[in-house]
Write an enzyme that holds these catalytic residues in place. Structure first.
Site, PDB file in Angstrom:
ATOM      1  N   GLN A   1      59.012  44.698  66.680  1.00  0.00           N
ATOM      2  CA  GLN A   1      57.905  45.353  67.383  1.00  0.00           C
ATOM      3  C   GLN A   1      56.585  44.912  66.755  1.00  0.00           C
ATOM      4  O   GLN A   1      56.338  45.203  65.580  1.00  0.00           O
ATOM      5  CB  GLN A   1      58.078  46.866  67.246  1.00  0.00           C
ATOM      6  CG  GLN A   1      57.076  47.690  68.004  1.00  0.00           C
ATOM      7  CD  GLN A   1      57.146  49.155  67.588  1.00  0.00           C
ATOM      8  OE1 GLN A   1      57.277  49.459  66.407  1.00  0.00           O
ATOM      9  NE2 GLN A   1      57.061  50.067  68.543  1.00  0.00           N
TER      10      GLN A   1
ATOM     11  N   SER B   1      51.483  47.424  65.372  1.00  0.00           N
ATOM     12  CA  SER B   1      50.486  47.801  64.366  1.00  0.00           C
ATOM     13  C   SER B   1      49.708  46.593  63.841  1.00  0.00           C
ATOM     14  O   SER B   1      50.256  45.490  63.726  1.00  0.00           O
ATOM     15  CB  SER B   1      51.159  48.471  63.162  1.00  0.00           C
ATOM     16  OG  SER B   1      51.936  49.559  63.584  1.00  0.00           O
TER      17      SER B   1
ATOM     18  N   SER C   1      58.761  45.534  61.159  1.00  0.00           N
ATOM     19  CA  SER C   1      60.112  45.632  60.596  1.00  0.00           C
ATOM     20  C   SER C   1      60.998  44.530  61.169  1.00  0.00           C
ATOM     21  O   SER C   1      60.962  44.268  62.373  1.00  0.00           O
ATOM     22  CB  SER C   1      60.754  46.973  60.957  1.00  0.00           C
ATOM     23  OG  SER C   1      59.918  48.031  60.609  1.00  0.00           O
TER      24      SER C   1
ATOM     25  N   GLU D   1      61.293  54.756  71.489  1.00  0.00           N
ATOM     26  CA  GLU D   1      61.333  54.746  70.024  1.00  0.00           C
ATOM     27  C   GLU D   1      61.472  56.181  69.506  1.00  0.00           C
ATOM     28  O   GLU D   1      62.323  56.485  68.683  1.00  0.00           O
ATOM     29  CB  GLU D   1      60.066  54.103  69.465  1.00  0.00           C
ATOM     30  CG  GLU D   1      60.067  54.074  67.930  1.00  0.00           C
ATOM     31  CD  GLU D   1      58.911  53.281  67.323  1.00  0.00           C
ATOM     32  OE1 GLU D   1      57.852  53.173  67.961  1.00  0.00           O
ATOM     33  OE2 GLU D   1      59.092  52.768  66.197  1.00  0.00           O
TER      34      GLU D   1
ATOM     35  N   GLU E   1      51.088  63.650  62.005  1.00  0.00           N
ATOM     36  CA  GLU E   1      49.835  64.226  62.528  1.00  0.00           C
ATOM     37  C   GLU E   1      49.650  63.831  63.992  1.00  0.00           C
ATOM     38  O   GLU E   1      49.233  64.647  64.819  1.00  0.00           O
ATOM     39  CB  GLU E   1      48.633  63.737  61.696  1.00  0.00           C
ATOM     40  CG  GLU E   1      48.540  64.325  60.288  1.00  0.00           C
ATOM     41  CD  GLU E   1      49.509  63.669  59.299  1.00  0.00           C
ATOM     42  OE1 GLU E   1      50.090  62.614  59.628  1.00  0.00           O
ATOM     43  OE2 GLU E   1      49.689  64.212  58.193  1.00  0.00           O
TER      44      GLU E   1
HETATM   45  C1  LIG Z   1      59.351  52.262  57.796  1.00  0.00           C
HETATM   46  C2  LIG Z   1      58.265  51.847  58.774  1.00  0.00           C
HETATM   47  C3  LIG Z   1      58.550  50.929  59.754  1.00  0.00           C
HETATM   48  C4  LIG Z   1      57.523  50.506  60.635  1.00  0.00           C
HETATM   49  N1  LIG Z   1      57.832  49.528  61.549  1.00  0.00           N
HETATM   50  C5  LIG Z   1      56.881  49.081  62.376  1.00  0.00           C
HETATM   51  C6  LIG Z   1      57.175  48.021  63.292  1.00  0.00           C
HETATM   52  O1  LIG Z   1      58.285  47.496  63.332  1.00  0.00           O
HETATM   53  N2  LIG Z   1      56.194  47.584  64.103  1.00  0.00           N
HETATM   54  C7  LIG Z   1      54.937  48.126  64.102  1.00  0.00           C
HETATM   55  O2  LIG Z   1      54.120  47.701  64.903  1.00  0.00           O
HETATM   56  N3  LIG Z   1      54.607  49.103  63.207  1.00  0.00           N
HETATM   57  C8  LIG Z   1      55.548  49.591  62.347  1.00  0.00           C
HETATM   58  N4  LIG Z   1      55.247  50.573  61.443  1.00  0.00           N
HETATM   59  C9  LIG Z   1      53.859  51.017  61.324  1.00  0.00           C
HETATM   60  C10 LIG Z   1      53.593  52.407  61.848  1.00  0.00           C
HETATM   61  O3  LIG Z   1      53.725  52.470  63.238  1.00  0.00           O
HETATM   62  C11 LIG Z   1      52.178  52.781  61.387  1.00  0.00           C
HETATM   63  O4  LIG Z   1      52.198  52.794  59.970  1.00  0.00           O
HETATM   64  C12 LIG Z   1      51.750  54.126  61.906  1.00  0.00           C
HETATM   65  O5  LIG Z   1      51.523  54.061  63.295  1.00  0.00           O
HETATM   66  C13 LIG Z   1      50.473  54.646  61.200  1.00  0.00           C
HETATM   67  O6  LIG Z   1      49.474  53.711  61.234  1.00  0.00           O
HETATM   68  P1  LIG Z   1      48.673  53.292  59.910  1.00  0.00           P
HETATM   69  O7  LIG Z   1      49.688  52.949  58.860  1.00  0.00           O
HETATM   70  O8  LIG Z   1      47.678  52.281  60.290  1.00  0.00           O
HETATM   71  O9  LIG Z   1      47.963  54.627  59.420  1.00  0.00           O
HETATM   72  P2  LIG Z   1      46.560  55.206  59.938  1.00  0.00           P
HETATM   73  O10 LIG Z   1      46.556  55.208  61.433  1.00  0.00           O
HETATM   74  O11 LIG Z   1      45.468  54.499  59.244  1.00  0.00           O
HETATM   75  O12 LIG Z   1      46.651  56.707  59.443  1.00  0.00           O
HETATM   76  C14 LIG Z   1      46.323  57.101  58.107  1.00  0.00           C
HETATM   77  C15 LIG Z   1      46.447  58.630  58.027  1.00  0.00           C
HETATM   78  O13 LIG Z   1      45.478  59.243  58.916  1.00  0.00           O
HETATM   79  C16 LIG Z   1      46.120  60.147  59.819  1.00  0.00           C
HETATM   80  N5  LIG Z   1      45.458  60.099  61.138  1.00  0.00           N
HETATM   81  C17 LIG Z   1      45.053  58.984  61.792  1.00  0.00           C
HETATM   82  N6  LIG Z   1      44.528  59.315  63.000  1.00  0.00           N
HETATM   83  C18 LIG Z   1      44.605  60.674  63.109  1.00  0.00           C
HETATM   84  C19 LIG Z   1      44.245  61.622  64.119  1.00  0.00           C
HETATM   85  N7  LIG Z   1      43.674  61.234  65.265  1.00  0.00           N
HETATM   86  N8  LIG Z   1      44.497  62.927  63.887  1.00  0.00           N
HETATM   87  C20 LIG Z   1      45.090  63.343  62.721  1.00  0.00           C
HETATM   88  N9  LIG Z   1      45.441  62.493  61.709  1.00  0.00           N
HETATM   89  C21 LIG Z   1      45.220  61.180  61.911  1.00  0.00           C
HETATM   90  C22 LIG Z   1      47.541  59.632  59.933  1.00  0.00           C
HETATM   91  O14 LIG Z   1      48.436  60.647  60.337  1.00  0.00           O
HETATM   92  C23 LIG Z   1      47.816  59.140  58.506  1.00  0.00           C
HETATM   93  O15 LIG Z   1      48.196  60.229  57.686  1.00  0.00           O
HETATM   94  C24 LIG Z   1      56.217  51.036  60.543  1.00  0.00           C
HETATM   95  C25 LIG Z   1      55.941  51.996  59.556  1.00  0.00           C
HETATM   96  C26 LIG Z   1      56.946  52.401  58.666  1.00  0.00           C
HETATM   97  C27 LIG Z   1      56.603  53.401  57.607  1.00  0.00           C
END
Ligand SMILES: Cc1cc2nc3c(=O)[nH]c(=O)nc-3n(C[C@H](O)[C@H](O)[C@H](O)COP(=O)(O)OP(=O)(O)OC[C@H]3O[C@@H](n4cnc5c(N)ncnc54)[C@H](O)[C@@H]3O)c2cc1C
Length: 426
Positions: free
Chosen positions: A115, A118, A150, A233, A386
């Site tokens: 996928q 991100s 992933s 998902e 969240e």
């Molecule tokens: C084990 C694992 C596998 C993954 N696999 C994939 C994959 O295969 N493909 C892929 O594309 N992605 C993947 N991801 C990524 C995942 O989808 C993102 O990490 C996730 O969507 C959060 O985005 P970010 O890390 O940029 O955090 P951010 O969006 O920067 O968030 C940081 C913090 O701010 C909070 N926050 C942000 N916006 C808001 C809001 N509007 N209201 C309240 N709180 C908020 C969040 O909850 C979080 O605590 C994976 C993540 C993990 C941990």
């Protein structure tokens, strides 16, 4: 359905699976040959309709079928992110030609998917992604960066989101591509996690090419297509689905040429990440902790969470039938996260000091410690806790929507504002 009807349906399914396995399971076949048989018989995704390549059974049949294959000693159907998300998305939004080219290889485990959603600047705010796709005749030229992808090193295709029109509000200018990874414009680098493994990758796209014929669901309609991918998902996670699949599908997974009978004996590494309620009661007995009131109380709480989770899955099914269900998918995902974390915590409570020993010297080869260090990830993948709460608040409870200042502004305009703010010019 009454519980009597439910158990009858379960018995019917068990006898159907077992008689099919008795007629077809052959450990001397290669994994590729076996998965072709399994996929064509509809067992890889039994919850899909027969026309779609499944067997028209309920969602829960998927797990039951896999367990029945395993208890018969047969290699399980292929799994992976293609099966969890790409196949149902393409089935819903693809043309007959796209379905024909992409879905059977997933159901038969011939190709693996990852996928590519991100980005370093777009996770929770996924619609803010900046990977760009520019059309050049019948091809799209793609430049940008994806992260946390992933299993990308083992994948053949990516579910890629890219911006195809920056001059409209951010949700309106995205397209969903079935993107081939093996090409010169793609560089994939592993990222090591706190578990010690490198499931994650960062994927760099530098003039990478995707055929227009592989744009799924219409140009600039990617946000609607993405909702389908995320729905599958989240419901898959909510139902306790296995992400990774085992053994890995596709040529890079390394299993296709092996004997199916040999591959069937491997211990799925995915088991290390998931601790079941039965595992915990057995562990409590083995460690002499089954009379400990604190452990018993936590187990009772966990059992309640699991029951609530099961009811929620049923509610989700009923709502999906009625055409809704997105917020139930979010509640289901939250519920599964809570279960995963508490299960791992109870395991370590039961183990006491033995829970500090990792790897082969640990209890059951350190699987409970592995589950404990992986559990926090469940609050993040598939959309953070969240974000799931925001969705449930807005769509189920009818609370006011999150503030969205860039809703009606074009993506390029919003980006200019953001850059100006960062540089202190606005
Ligand atoms: C084990 C694992 C596998 C993954 N696999 C994939 C994959 O295969 N493909 C892929 O594309 N992605 C993947 N991801 C990524 C995942 O989808 C993102 O990490 C996730 O969507 C959060 O985005 P970010 O890390 O940029 O955090 P951010 O969006 O920067 O968030 C940081 C913090 O701010 C909070 N926050 C942000 N916006 C808001 C809001 N509007 N209201 C309240 N709180 C908020 C969040 O909850 C979080 O605590 C994976 C993540 C993990 C941990």
């Amino acid at each position: 359905m009454s519980s009597e009807d439910g158990s009858k349906a379960g018995t019917d399914l068990a006898s159907e699976v077992v008689s099919w396995l008795e007629a077809n399971w052959d450990p001397a076949l290669s994994v590729e040959e076996w998965w072709r048989l399994v996929g064509r018989a509809g067992w890889s995704a039994p919850h899909l309709s027969v026309e779609e390549g499944g067997r028209g059974l309920p969602r829960s049949a998927d797990r039951q079928v896999r367990a029945l294959f395993a208890s018969h000693g047969a290699l399980r159907p292929p799994g992976g992110l293609g099966l969890l998300m790409a196949a149902p998305t393409i089935l819903r939004h693809g043309t007959p030609d796209q379905i024909e080219r992409h879905v059977p290889p997933i159901l038969e485990g011939r190709l693996a998917w990852c996928q590519l959603f991100s980005e370093p600047g777009a996770g929770s705010d996924l619609a803010g992604l900046s990977t760009r796709a520019v059309r050049d005749g019948e091809k799209w030229v793609i430049t940008g960066q994806k992260v946390w992808s992933s299993m990308a090193r083992e994948a053949d295709y990516g579910m890629l989101l890219a911006r195809t029109n920056p001059d409209v509000p951010k949700h309106a200018g995205i397209s969903w591509f079935a993107f081939p990874l093996d090409q010169p414009g793609v560089t994939i680098r592993p990222l090591r996690e706190m578990t010690g493994e490198a499931l994650f990758n960062e994927v760099f796209l530098d003039g990478a090419i995707c055929d227009h014929a592989d744009l799924i669901g219409g140009e600039n309609n990617g946000w609607a297509v993405t909702q389908t991918t995320l729905f599958f998902e989240r419901t898959g996670i909510g139902a306790g689905g296995n992400h990774a699949g085992f053994p890995n599908p596709g040529p890079k997974g390394g299993a296709l040429g092996r004997l199916a009978g040999e591959a069937a004996k491997d211990v799925p590494p995915g088991n290390n990440k998931v601790v079941s309620f039965g595992d915990l009661t057995e562990l409590a007995q083995r460690m002499g902790k089954n009379d400990d009131p604190q452990i018993r109380q936590k187990l009772a709480r966990l059992w309640s969470y699991i029951q609530i989770g099961n009811w929620n899955v049923r509610r989700g099914k009923a709502e999906a039938k009625a055409g809704g269900g997105a917020s139930v998918a979010s509640i289901g995902k939250l519920s599964q996260t809570r279960i995963m974390k508490l299960s791992a915590e109870v395991a370590l409570d039961i183990l006491g000091p033995a829970g500090m020993v990792t790897g082969e010297s640990g209890v059951d080869h350190g699987r409970f410690v592995d589950a404990f260090v992986f559990a926090p990830a469940s609050s993040i993948y598939g959309g953070t806790d969240e974000i799931q709460r925001n969705i449930a608040a807005e769509r189920t409870l009818g609370l006011p929507r999150d503030h969205r200042p860039d809703k009606d502004v074009s993506f390029s305009e919003a980006l200019r504002h953001q850059q100006a703010r960062r540089s202190g010019r606005a």
